[in-house]
Enzyme design. Sequence first.
Site, PDB file in Angstrom:
ATOM      1  N   HIS A   1      34.898 -17.120 -21.718  1.00 28.45           N
ATOM      2  CA  HIS A   1      33.870 -17.452 -20.725  1.00 28.45           C
ATOM      3  C   HIS A   1      32.662 -18.113 -21.407  1.00 28.45           C
ATOM      4  O   HIS A   1      31.718 -17.415 -21.775  1.00 28.45           O
ATOM      5  CB  HIS A   1      33.376 -16.185 -20.030  1.00 28.45           C
ATOM      6  CG  HIS A   1      34.375 -15.558 -19.128  1.00 28.45           C
ATOM      7  ND1 HIS A   1      34.475 -15.871 -17.785  1.00 28.45           N
ATOM      8  CD2 HIS A   1      35.330 -14.637 -19.362  1.00 28.45           C
ATOM      9  CE1 HIS A   1      35.440 -15.158 -17.247  1.00 28.45           C
ATOM     10  NE2 HIS A   1      35.978 -14.397 -18.178  1.00 28.45           N
TER      11      HIS A   1
ATOM     12  N   GLN B   1       0.836  -1.209   0.000  1.00 30.08           N
ATOM     13  CA  GLN B   1       0.000   0.000   0.000  1.00 30.08           C
ATOM     14  C   GLN B   1       0.870   1.257   0.000  1.00 30.08           C
ATOM     15  O   GLN B   1       0.589   2.224  -0.707  1.00 30.08           O
ATOM     16  CB  GLN B   1      -0.906   0.009   1.225  1.00 30.08           C
ATOM     17  CG  GLN B   1      -1.962  -1.088   1.217  1.00 30.08           C
ATOM     18  CD  GLN B   1      -2.773  -1.088   2.502  1.00 30.08           C
ATOM     19  OE1 GLN B   1      -3.098  -0.035   3.049  1.00 30.08           O
ATOM     20  NE2 GLN B   1      -3.089  -2.259   3.014  1.00 30.08           N
TER      21      GLN B   1
ATOM     22  N   GLU C   1      30.315 -19.625 -20.165  1.00 25.73           N
ATOM     23  CA  GLU C   1      29.097 -19.508 -19.342  1.00 25.73           C
ATOM     24  C   GLU C   1      28.193 -18.368 -19.807  1.00 25.73           C
ATOM     25  O   GLU C   1      26.980 -18.422 -19.602  1.00 25.73           O
ATOM     26  CB  GLU C   1      29.446 -19.355 -17.853  1.00 25.73           C
ATOM     27  CG  GLU C   1      30.111 -18.052 -17.417  1.00 25.73           C
ATOM     28  CD  GLU C   1      31.629 -18.060 -17.532  1.00 25.73           C
ATOM     29  OE1 GLU C   1      32.162 -18.831 -18.366  1.00 25.73           O
ATOM     30  OE2 GLU C   1      32.288 -17.286 -16.814  1.00 25.73           O
TER      31      GLU C   1
ATOM     32  N   CYS D   1      38.899 -18.775 -17.900  1.00 24.23           N
ATOM     33  CA  CYS D   1      39.639 -17.520 -17.866  1.00 24.23           C
ATOM     34  C   CYS D   1      40.809 -17.577 -16.883  1.00 24.23           C
ATOM     35  O   CYS D   1      41.828 -18.167 -17.201  1.00 24.23           O
ATOM     36  CB  CYS D   1      38.696 -16.354 -17.604  1.00 24.23           C
ATOM     37  SG  CYS D   1      39.368 -14.824 -18.284  1.00 24.23           S
TER      38      CYS D   1
ATOM     39  N   GLY E   1      40.995 -19.488 -14.494  1.00 31.90           N
ATOM     40  CA  GLY E   1      41.133 -20.941 -14.331  1.00 31.90           C
ATOM     41  C   GLY E   1      41.987 -21.545 -15.446  1.00 31.90           C
ATOM     42  O   GLY E   1      42.723 -22.511 -15.228  1.00 31.90           O
ATOM     43  N   PHE E   2      41.919 -20.961 -16.638  1.00 30.19           N
ATOM     44  CA  PHE E   2      42.749 -21.390 -17.780  1.00 30.19           C
ATOM     45  C   PHE E   2      44.192 -20.981 -17.512  1.00 30.19           C
ATOM     46  O   PHE E   2      45.124 -21.773 -17.627  1.00 30.19           O
ATOM     47  CB  PHE E   2      42.205 -20.726 -19.053  1.00 30.19           C
ATOM     48  CG  PHE E   2      43.145 -20.676 -20.223  1.00 30.19           C
ATOM     49  CD1 PHE E   2      43.268 -21.757 -21.082  1.00 30.19           C
ATOM     50  CD2 PHE E   2      43.889 -19.526 -20.498  1.00 30.19           C
ATOM     51  CE1 PHE E   2      44.123 -21.705 -22.181  1.00 30.19           C
ATOM     52  CE2 PHE E   2      44.745 -19.466 -21.600  1.00 30.19           C
ATOM     53  CZ  PHE E   2      44.866 -20.561 -22.444  1.00 30.19           C
TER      54      PHE E   2
HETATM   55  N1  GLN Z   1      42.688 -11.735 -14.227  1.00 27.87           N
HETATM   56  C1  GLN Z   1      42.837 -12.440 -15.465  1.00 27.87           C
HETATM   57  C2  GLN Z   1      43.046 -11.490 -16.637  1.00 27.87           C
HETATM   58  O1  GLN Z   1      42.743 -10.330 -16.519  1.00 27.87           O
HETATM   59  C3  GLN Z   1      41.647 -13.335 -15.708  1.00 27.87           C
HETATM   60  C4  GLN Z   1      40.393 -12.576 -15.970  1.00 27.87           C
HETATM   61  C5  GLN Z   1      39.141 -13.388 -15.749  1.00 27.87           C
HETATM   62  O2  GLN Z   1      39.166 -14.452 -15.161  1.00 27.87           O
HETATM   63  N2  GLN Z   1      38.012 -12.871 -16.188  1.00 27.87           N
HETATM   64  O3  GLN Z   1      43.498 -11.883 -17.664  1.00 27.87           O
END
Ligand code: GLN
Length: 516
Positions: free
Chosen positions: A488, A186, A490, A366, A368-369
């Site tokens: 990415h 309300q 995802e 990213c 992680g790679f």
């Molecule tokens: N920090 C890393 C870079 O800038 C990875 C970036 C990320 O994971 N989005 O390259």
Amino acid sequence: MSGLGKGITAASIGRILKNRGFAVTAVKIDPYLNIDAGTMNPGQHGEVFVLSDGGEVDLDLGNYERFLDIDLSSRHNITTGKIYRSVIEKERRGDYLGETVQIIPHITDEIRSCIRSAAEEGIPGEGPADVCLVEVGGTVGDIESMPFLEAVRQMRGDLPHTDTVLLHVTLIPEDTMGDLKTKPTQHSVKALRELGLLADLIVGRGERPIGPHTKRKISAFCDLPVQGVVSAATVPDIYQVPMEMEKEGVAEVLSSHLGLAPVKTNNEWYSLVSREYTSRVHVAVVTKYGIEDVYLSIKEALKHAGRALSTEVKITWLDAERHEEHPLGEFDGVLIPGGFGKRGLEGKIEAIRFARTQKIPLLGLCLGFQLSVVEYARNVLGWEDATSAEIGEGKHVIAILPEQEGVTDLGGTMRLGNYPVTLKQGSLAMKIYGQKEIIERHRHRYEVNPVFLPELEKGGLVFSGIWKNRMEICEIPDHPFFLATQFHPEFRSRPTRPAPAFLGFVEACSSQRCRG
Ligand code: GLN
């Protein structure tokens, strides 16, 4: 107010309309002063979503893309920062010569023209839209959102009555006796009215559904027919919200208000989200922030892949700094997400080492790679001081991108958005994607250092995806599933079109479970 589910509500409404054959697009308005979400702390504001055109935007844009299965452009995320920047640039150029530049009309005109241009762009790359959803973030009554609500009021006044419909999402809390309270609704409806806005539809959010009695009460107090009051209780899976809204008759109210006659009805979405799971996997995501919202697209992409494979994906979010408390051997797969800065890196590298040596499926994204390359260099090639230039001193197997050297501004300056990637014949990547050329979204400043590339490859690390001389995917043969991507995947995953990298990963997790 924020966190109530305005984005999911709007995206679900969009889905309902799409199911009926309408072309639907969306605009998200964020009333903060930042130009975009790119420089905002994800721990406070949630994931920074990346669009095809490289726009770093609010995570709600991800929800729109996933629910509507469309690609949006940066134009579809309006912020106070963008509006003021544009007005100030115009003022400096002399476009307003002679005038006193004010919030009304200059700021509100700019807002209206931005909404209009996004609506006219429709669905980027596809064509015009029948309906444009415009979500105004923030809370009615906040100083920040005032100019936006005023612009909405003006637009509503200018357009024919049947061209716009106003939805108001409100919280319906429960008191200690378990009664649903309509008082906050309300009050917010009153606050809206003071701004000259009358809601055509009120969506009541709460843990419990609202019944006919509460609906009648809201209808009486807020001057709208009872069909205009919709219950939106929390459901276990966000993708079920369109179904729930359909049951509440939202489509009928909207179609009659906007004079839309349904073209066709498509139930693909409903059969997809009601699919039963026949198996289950347990995945560890090793993170810097233990907050799901920071990794929203990863969570959703795992769900999309799981649903396609009838496999429920249970996720445990591990703190990279304390992951030893949770032995990784218990999981069917390990995912190392993207990130920035030094915190938690050694924990992530250790998790990669464990997954590599124990032959547990691993998906690296990213950062992680990049850390997968660092781990390989350290523990397989024996380069103890191997590291990333982002971390500190040592052998920089990960180096700054040449075009990033000397870049000092942080906003919108990374390597962002869509870039093509060419896959290597016979690789795991090629098997997963089923095609040689792919396009994926990026957000990074660092890359595999080309200086060390020959030695890394000689040492057995396979770079199975490249763009020019840039390494985009690495994998390890002789492992059930070890795939890491500079991009990415995802961000492009949809319930109706899961990302191949996630499909491959969840499938490998299932096989791992059977083996285990
Ligand atoms: N920090 C890393 C870079 O800038 C990875 C970036 C990320 O994971 N989005 O390259």
